[in-house]
Motif scaffolding. Structure first.
Motif, short mmCIF file in Angstrom:
data_model
loop_
_atom_site.label_atom_id
_atom_site.label_comp_id
_atom_site.label_asym_id
_atom_site.label_seq_id
_atom_site.Cartn_x
_atom_site.Cartn_y
_atom_site.Cartn_z
N ARG A 98 -4.15 13.76 8.77
CA ARG A 98 -3.92 12.49 8.07
C ARG A 98 -4.52 12.59 6.68
N VAL A 99 -3.70 12.38 5.66
CA VAL A 99 -4.16 12.43 4.26
C VAL A 99 -4.11 11.01 3.70
N ASN A 100 -5.28 10.52 3.26
CA ASN A 100 -5.43 9.13 2.83
C ASN A 100 -5.86 9.04 1.37
N PRO A 101 -4.94 9.18 0.42
CA PRO A 101 -5.33 9.19 -1.00
C PRO A 101 -5.90 7.87 -1.51
N ILE A 102 -5.54 6.73 -0.90
CA ILE A 102 -6.01 5.44 -1.41
C ILE A 102 -7.01 4.79 -0.45
N LEU A 103 -7.71 5.60 0.31
CA LEU A 103 -8.64 5.08 1.30
C LEU A 103 -9.69 4.16 0.68
N ASP A 104 -10.15 4.48 -0.53
CA ASP A 104 -11.21 3.69 -1.16
C ASP A 104 -10.68 2.64 -2.14
N TRP A 105 -9.38 2.37 -2.10
CA TRP A 105 -8.81 1.36 -2.99
C TRP A 105 -9.00 -0.04 -2.40
N ILE A 153 0.45 14.41 7.03
CA ILE A 153 1.20 13.19 6.71
C ILE A 153 0.36 12.32 5.78
N PHE A 154 0.95 11.94 4.65
CA PHE A 154 0.30 11.03 3.72
C PHE A 154 0.44 9.60 4.24
N LEU A 155 -0.69 8.87 4.29
CA LEU A 155 -0.72 7.51 4.81
C LEU A 155 -1.33 6.56 3.78
N GLY A 156 -0.84 5.33 3.73
CA GLY A 156 -1.37 4.33 2.80
C GLY A 156 -2.48 3.51 3.43
N ASP A 173 0.82 -1.21 0.00
CA ASP A 173 0.00 0.00 0.00
C ASP A 173 0.85 1.26 0.00
N SER A 174 1.88 1.28 0.84
CA SER A 174 2.72 2.47 0.89
C SER A 174 3.60 2.57 -0.36
#
Length: 473
Positions: free
Chosen positions: A163-170, A134-137, A47-48
């Motif tokens: 907390r920034v979660n760009p792939i939260l819905d992946w 902070i970007f988190l996977g 993920d990361s």
């Protein structure tokens, strides 16, 4: 930028949508915070690794002012200035450690190595650096994802940051579609059957990927991207049984109370106003109780609740903490009612969130009308749901922690679901099975006084004439 070019040339429409949405979140964050105010938490996992390359593409496009639909990115690279955080631990796999350092070198990452626990490390880092986000996977379904949005402030008691979660819905499928489409390197453990990597103490290869054994009994595993059901990516994490088998706790005392206390217990909840009104006779509950008894489980409670969210939530909340397992059924048709699922979510204090892989099952069942946005049946309790798929079931069973939702509306459907459930739970070592408990009692027509006199007389006879009471084979 090679990542953007690979996605743009892909025929995977779903992956393109996920990619564009993630890039939008990243560009939003970079518009809100300067490069010095953001950091990226990298742990070497799949993920990361996805997030690293999304950040590289997102930062490039942000700097270039690129229109995602029309611009053809050139091959030149922009230095990646976002600070990378790596929490090094003695319990991490050596392969993860090596991959992390190799990746940092290959992409010239500014990596801060922290050898403290996550919270203490963040406190020290944020005290020393002007980091605000902070970007988190993190993905939906991860234990830490419950309640998070794409932008979520840190929890109370933690140092303040976004907390920034760009792939939260992946989904699991989306992660591997990205890695394989973009042809980026990932940790070698994923080619050895590992599908979700924690520490060396709680992670083993996923047994679902084991395909052969050599002459010396060495197991061989398929790579992680061949896992057919992404919902089972955490099947390689070491599990602890909530109950012990009966023979592990029995002290040989044959009385009903001690046996009951040592048995696994279950609660059965039926949902339906039509049952309460007497319009429909419920036969599923009684058959389910007999099924549980047949595998040595004690049913501690059977209830019927109204078909509304609050009633379901209250009953589930009462039963889930006092029983090893709760079985709930109700609603009309082959799918669990929205009320039942939403009530379970409320009982556990989590929100309902779209589940894209469950949506795929529903799409096969009811057609293209089913989407995560338009059909609430594709929404499940966030972070606590496991879909239990069996080839004989059109729709997988839903398990939320220790609550199992059955979709059966009649005895024939229950028989089918039960057989599949037993098979699934035995293979995952989630169900402790013992012999059914049979209570035996001696009946007599004697009064209490007569029984006491008779017992005293037999005791005297046994004392003075022991041979009269010798056992006969």
């Amino acid at each position: 930028m090679e990542i953007h070019k690979a996605i743009r040339e892909s025929d995977d429409i779903r992956l393109k949508t996920k990619y564009n949405n993630a890039i939008y979140v990243i560009q939003r964050a970079l518009a809100l915070y300067s490069a010095e105010e953001v950091a990226f938490s990298f742990n070497g996992g799949k993920d990361s690794t996805v997030l690293l390359h999304l950040l590289r593409a997102g930062y490039y496009l942000h700097q270039a002012g690129t229109n995602l639909s029309t611009r053809d990115p050139v091959n030149d690279e922009i230095t990646f200035p976002i600070r990378t955080i790596y929490f090094e631990s003695s319990s991490v796999f050596p392969e993860i450690n090596s991959f992390t350092y190799d990746t940092a070198f290959a992409y010239k990452l500014q990596m801060d190595i922290i050898r403290l626990d996550f919270k203490s490390g963040l406190e020290a880092l944020l005290k020393d650096k002007p980091i605000r986000a902070i970007f988190l996977g993190v993905r939906i379904g991860d234990p830490t994802a419950v309640g998070q949005e794409q932008f979520s402030p840190s929890s109370p008691g933690w140092p303040p940051f976004m907390r920034v979660n760009p792939i939260l819905d992946w989904s699991y499928r989306d992660v591997w579609a990205f890695l394989l489409t973009c042809k980026v390197q990932y940790c070698s453990l994923y080619d050895q059957g590992y599908t979700s990597i924690g520490s060396i103490h709680d992670t083993v290869p996923n047994a679902l990927l084991c395909h052969t054994k050599t002459d010396n009994s060495e197991e061989k595993y398929k790579p992680a991207y061949l896992l057919p059901d992404g919902r089972l990516e955490r099947a390689g994490r070491v599990k602890k049984l909530t109950s012990q088998p009966l023979n592990a706790v029995s002290n040989g005392v044959n009385h009903e109370e001690s046996h009951w206390k040592s048995m696994s217990t279950a609660s059965v909840i039926a949902v339906g106003d039509e049952i309460l009104s007497g319009t429909v006779e419920d036969r599923v509950g009684s058959v389910l109780c007999r099924k549980l008894h047949s595998i040595g489980w004690a049913v501690s409670h059977v209830s019927i609740t109204r078909n509304d969210i609050d009633s379901v939530a209250d009953e589930v909340d009462r039963q889930k903490s006092t029983n090893d397992m709760v079985f709930i059924y109700g609603g009309v048709g082959p799918l669990p009612s929205d009320v039942t699922v939403a009530g379970i979510a409320k009982a556990f204090g989590v929100r309902m969130a779209p589940d894209e892989e469950f949506e795929e099952y529903l799409r096969h069942l009811i057609g293209e009308r089913c989407t995560g946005d338009r059909n609430e049946m594709a929404q499940l309790p966030e972070g606590i749901t496991e879909l239990m798929h069996h080839d004989k079931l059109r729709v997988p069973l839903i398990k939320c922690r220790n609550v199992i939702i059955l979709t059966a509306t009649n005895v024939a459907e229950l028989e089918k679901e039960w057989d599949c459930l037993i098979e699934l739970m035995k293979s995952n070592e989630l169900l402790v099975m013992t012999e059914p408990f049979v209570s035996k009692r001696l009946a007599t027509t004697l009064s209490d006084d007569e029984a006491r006199i008779r017992a005293a007389a037999e005791a005297l006879c046994k004392k003075f004439h022991p041979g009269a009471f010798s056992e006969v084979d």
